[in-house]
Design a protein around this motif. Structure first.
Motif: not given
Length: 155
Positions: A1, A147, A21-23, A4, A150-151
């Motif tokens: 991954m 983020q 990271l995204s999550d 970001i 978003a999560a």
């Protein structure tokens, strides 16, 4: 991954690096002369509205007391016991007092922290504006907040 964003901080007591990271966010760090750690925090567990805090390192207080006690004991040895200032005991105690002053100077500046809590109000993550990457602090906090939102929206 792919990360970001990344950020690293260096403070008197150690250093930490943050990989967004995204999550999740991965925190790696070292405490001076003590330990190393790595922690992974899921972003959906964090509140996207952080608190701000400015605090001075606790070592400042230790340095202050070391300086006060060192200089008072030195003064007692010189005036009360009529020892010459250049003799070993007063000189040694004066050096201890000076080490306290050096600690105070090294930790005098207050450090800004941004603290993220979970839904229960418990601080889970704090990030300091410190070190060579301090100029990237605001952009990293903005990316982290986006983020988290978003999560939480995806959950």
């Amino acid at each position: 991954m792919q990360p970001i964003a990344t950020y690293s901080e260096v403070r008197f007591e150690g250093s930490r690096s943050f990989t967004l990271l995204s999550d999740k966010i991965v925190v790696r760090g070292k405490q001076s002369l003590q330990s190393e750690f790595e922690a992974t925090i899921p972003l959906k567990t964090l509140d996207p509205s952080p608190d701000k805090l400015r605090s001075r390192n606790q070592i400042f207080t230790w340095g202050m007391w070391t300086a006060i006690i060192g200089f008072v004991v030195c003064a007692i040895l010189v005036t009360g016991f009529h020892m010459g200032f250049a003799t070993f005991p007063p000189g040694l105690v004066a050096c201890i007092g000076m080490s306290g002053v050096i600690l105070m100077l090294a930790t005098f500046r207050k450090v800004e922290f941004v603290r993220f809590k979970n839904d229960g109000g418990i601080v889970i993550l704090d990030i300091a504006r410190a070190g060579k990457s301090a100029t990237q602090f605001d952009s990293f906090i903005d990316a982290l907040t986006r983020q988290i939102r978003a999560a939480r929206g995806a959950a």
